[in-house]
Design an enzyme around this catalytic site. Structure first.
Site, PDB file in Angstrom:
ATOM      1  N   SER A  14      27.071  36.955  45.855  1.00  0.00           N
ATOM      2  CA  SER A  14      26.845  37.100  44.406  1.00  0.00           C
ATOM      3  C   SER A  14      25.513  36.497  43.959  1.00  0.00           C
ATOM      4  O   SER A  14      24.742  37.132  43.234  1.00  0.00           O
ATOM      5  CB  SER A  14      27.987  36.426  43.650  1.00  0.00           C
ATOM      6  OG  SER A  14      29.222  36.970  44.050  1.00  0.00           O
ATOM      7  N   ARG A 199      49.944  18.096  49.129  1.00  0.00           N
ATOM      8  CA  ARG A 199      50.018  16.652  49.381  1.00  0.00           C
ATOM      9  C   ARG A 199      50.120  15.812  48.109  1.00  0.00           C
ATOM     10  O   ARG A 199      50.590  14.679  48.148  1.00  0.00           O
ATOM     11  CB  ARG A 199      48.797  16.205  50.188  1.00  0.00           C
ATOM     12  CG  ARG A 199      47.468  16.383  49.459  1.00  0.00           C
ATOM     13  CD  ARG A 199      46.303  15.969  50.337  1.00  0.00           C
ATOM     14  NE  ARG A 199      45.026  16.161  49.659  1.00  0.00           N
ATOM     15  CZ  ARG A 199      43.853  15.916  50.211  1.00  0.00           C
ATOM     16  NH1 ARG A 199      43.786  15.476  51.450  1.00  0.00           N
ATOM     17  NH2 ARG A 199      42.742  16.116  49.530  1.00  0.00           N
ATOM     18  N   HIS A 435      48.788  41.685  15.436  1.00  0.00           N
ATOM     19  CA  HIS A 435      50.237  41.626  15.633  1.00  0.00           C
ATOM     20  C   HIS A 435      50.781  42.961  16.132  1.00  0.00           C
ATOM     21  O   HIS A 435      50.325  44.000  15.666  1.00  0.00           O
ATOM     22  CB  HIS A 435      50.885  41.247  14.300  1.00  0.00           C
ATOM     23  CG  HIS A 435      52.351  41.033  14.398  1.00  0.00           C
ATOM     24  ND1 HIS A 435      52.887  39.925  15.007  1.00  0.00           N
ATOM     25  CD2 HIS A 435      53.382  41.802  13.973  1.00  0.00           C
ATOM     26  CE1 HIS A 435      54.211  40.015  14.951  1.00  0.00           C
ATOM     27  NE2 HIS A 435      54.537  41.132  14.337  1.00  0.00           N
TER      28      HIS A 435
END
Ligand code: NDP
Length: 452
Positions: A14, A199, A435
Site C-alpha cells: 500500500s 494471555r 430513522h
C-alpha cells in the site's frame, strides 16, 4: 551526480505503490519499484482484502437463519471451501493486475525481484543488476511473529490462512488482537469449532473496555470458546491432531492452530544497519515526521516503521513522502485520530479516545446505549449493538466514538469526520436522526450514563 532513477521503492504494498505513483505521475520523477512477492502487498494479497472476503463468506449462515425468520424457505447447506478459494484467488489476481496497470500507467518501472540497499544511493537486485537512485524508499511492510515455543512449527499464521487445502473441524486461535479475533469469528462462521487463547484478561487490548467486552461477550454467546489468561506452553502431535498444552493445565487437541501474536517489521537483510539507518527494538526503521531516516536519501513508510500499522496510514505516509520530496510540498502525516475497524462479528468501529484514556486527561461525560437492532431482533437473535460517545466536560467536544454492531466500520468512517473537525456533543444533538437506523442513536443519546 546523475542517477538511474530519481526514486527506487522497495516493496509493492500500500505505502510503496502510492508513493511510487504520486512521485511519477504528479512529481514527474523517474521511478522504479521492486517487489519480491506479489504486487499489492499484505493488504491485497494476504491481509485486509482476502480477510474481508472471508468475513463476508462466514456471515451467510447467520443471514440465512435470519432469512428463515423473515419467512424465507431456505437452508444454509454446506460451505464449499475450495470453490470459495478459487474465486478468491481469481479476485486477488485481478487486483494484483490492477495494481500493476496503475503503476505502469504512471510510468513506474517494475522489477519482480528482491532488492537490497547497497549504499545510500544504490540498490542491488537479486538478478545482480545495480540501480542508482537519488532517493530510496523502504516500504517492505511486516510479517507475522510466532513466539519461540516448542512445536511452533505445527502452527500456521495468517499468511497461510488463505491457502488451506481444507477447512479444519476444530481450530485454536492464539492471540487477542485484530487478526486473532477476526479469524476466530471467520472460522466460527464457516462452521469450524473455534477456541481462542489469549494471555491477557480481555481480548482486543487497547480498545475501549466496554466496547471490547461487548465484542467478547457476543463472540462467546455465538459459540466461540474464548479462554483469557491462557497461553500455549507447547504444541505437539497428538493421535488425532495437534495437541496444545496450555498454561491453564489443559491439553486440548485441534486440527489447526493459528498464531496471530503480532507482526514484526521486514527490515532485516536489507542492508540498512550497515548504512547507519537506525532500527528500533522490534526492528522498525526509525524515521522523522517526514518519514526520513538518519541517512538523508533513505526514507521509509508503512508497517516497516511500526507507527500505526494500517493500510490507509501507509498510503497517507507514502503520499506525504511523495508530496514532500517530489512535489515540493513538505507534508507531515498526522497520526492522531485515526479511525479503524475490527472485522469481528459483531464489528467494532472506533475513533478517538477510549473512555479510560479520556478520563486520564480530565472530566468527561460518557454516553452509551446498548440495544437490539430492529433487523435481528425481528429474527429473534439476541445480539445487541453498542453506541458510545466520550465527551469532554469542559469543551463539550466529542473525544471518542465506539460502535459495536453490523456496519460499525462504515458508521465510524462518517463519525470520524465531525470528531476530526472538533464537533461538540451539542453539534451531534442538533443533527436530526435518520430513522429507523442504528446510527440515529449517535444523535439521540441525551443523558450521560457516567460522568467524572
Ligand atoms: P496485535 O498487536 O493487534 O495483537 C497481538 C496479540 O498477540 C495480542 O493479543 C498480544 O497480547 C498477543 N501476543 C503477542 N505476543 C505474544 C506471545 N509471545 N505469546 C502470546 N501472545 C502474544 O497484532 P495482530 O497480529 O492481531 O495484528 C497486527 C497489526 O495488523 C495490528 O496491530 C493492526 O494494526 C493490523 N491489522 C488491522 C486490521 C484492521 O484494521 N481491521 C486487521 C488485521 C490487522 P497482548 O495484548 O498481551 O500484548
Amino acid at each position: 551526480m546523475t542517477f538511474d532513477v530519481d526514486l527506487f521503492v522497495i516493496g509493492g504494498g500500500s505505502g510503496g505503490v502510492r508513493a511510487a505513483r504520486i512521485a511519477a505521475a504528479e512529481g514527474g520523477a523517474r521511478v522504479a519499484l521492486a517487489e519480491e512477492s506479489r504486487m499489492g502487498g499484505t493488504c491485497v494479497i494476504r491481509g485486509c482484502v482476502p480477510k474481508k472476503l472471508m468475513v463476508y463468506a462466514s456471515e451467510f449462515p447467520a443471514e440465512i437463519a435470519d432469512a428463515r425468520a423473515y419467512g424465507w424457505e431456505v437452508q444454509a447447506g454446506s460451505f464449499d471451501w475450495s470453490r470459495f478459494r478459487t474465486t478468491l484467488e481469481a479476485e486477488l489476481d485481478r487486483l494484483e493486475n490492477a495494481y500493476r496497470g496503475t503503476l505502469r500507467g504512471a510510468g513506474v518501472t517494475l522489477h519482480d525481484t528482491r532488492a537490497v540497499i547497497e549504499d545510500a544511493h544504490a540498490v542491488r537486485l537479486a538478478t545482480g543488476e545495480r540501480i542508482t537512485a537519488k532517493h530510496i524508499l523502504v516500504a517492505t511492510g511486516g510479517r507475522p511473529f510466532v513466539p519461540d515455543i516448542p512445536g511452533a512449527e505445527l502452527a500456521i499464521t495468517s499468511n497461510e490462512m488463505f491457502h488451506l487445502p481444507a477447512l479444519p473441524r476444530r481450530a485454536l486461535v492464539v492471540g487477542g488482537g485484530f487478526i486473532a479475533s477476526e479469524f476466530a469469528c471467520i472460522l466460527h462462521g464457516l462452521g469450524v469449532a473455534t477456541t481462542q487463547y489469549y494471555r491477557g484478561a480481555q481480548i482486543l487490548r487497547g480498545f475501549d473496555d466496554e466496547a471490547r467486552g461487548h465484542v467478547a461477550n457476543a463472540m462467546q454467546e455465538a459459540g466461540i470458546a474464548i479462554h483469557c489468561g491462557t497461553d500455549v506452553m507447547r504444541l505437539e502431535r497428538g493421535p488425532g491432531g495437534i495437541r496444545a498444552v496450555a498454561t491453564d493445565g489443559s491439553a486440548r487437541e485441534f486440527d489447526l492452530v493459528l498464531y496471530a501474536t503480532g507482526r514484526r517489521p521486514n527490515s532485516a537483510g536489507l542492508g540498512l544497519e550497515a548504512l547507519g539507518v537506525q532500527l528500533g527494538r522490534k526492528g522498525e526503521v526509525v524515521v522523522d515526521d517526514f518519514s526520513q531516516t538518519a541517512v538523508p536519501s533513505i526514507y521509509a513508510v508503512g508497517d516497516v516503521t511500526n507507527r500505526v500499522n494500517l493500510t490507509p496510514v501507509a498510503i497517507r505516509e507514502g503520499h506525504a513522502f511523495a508530496d514532500t520530496v517530489f512535489r515540493g510540498v513538505p507534508t507531515r502525516f498526522d497520526h492522531s485520530l485515526i479511525a479503524s475497524a475490527v472485522f469481528t462479528q459483531p464489528e467494532l468501529g472506533t475513533v478517538g479516545l477510549t473512555e479510560e484514556a479520556a478520563r486520564e486527561k480530565g472530566p468527561i461525560e460518557v454516553y452509551s446505549a446498548a440495544f437490539r437492532p430492529m433487523k435481528t431482533q425481528f429474527a429473534g437473535r439476541p445480539e445487541r449493538v453498542l453506541m458510545k460517545l466520550i465527551v469532554d466536560q469542559a469543551s463539550r467536544r466529542v473525544l471518542g466514538c465506539h460502535i459495536v454492531g453490523p456496519g460499525a466500520g462504515e458508521m465510524i468512517q462518517l463519525a470520524a469526520i465531525p470528531i476530526g473537525m472538533g464537533a461538540t456533543k451539542e453539534d451531534f444533538d442538533r443533527t436530526v436522526a435518520v430513522h429507523p437506523t442504528m446510527a440515529e442513536e449517535l444523535v439521540t443519546m441525551r443523558k450521560p450514563v457516567r460522568t467524572g
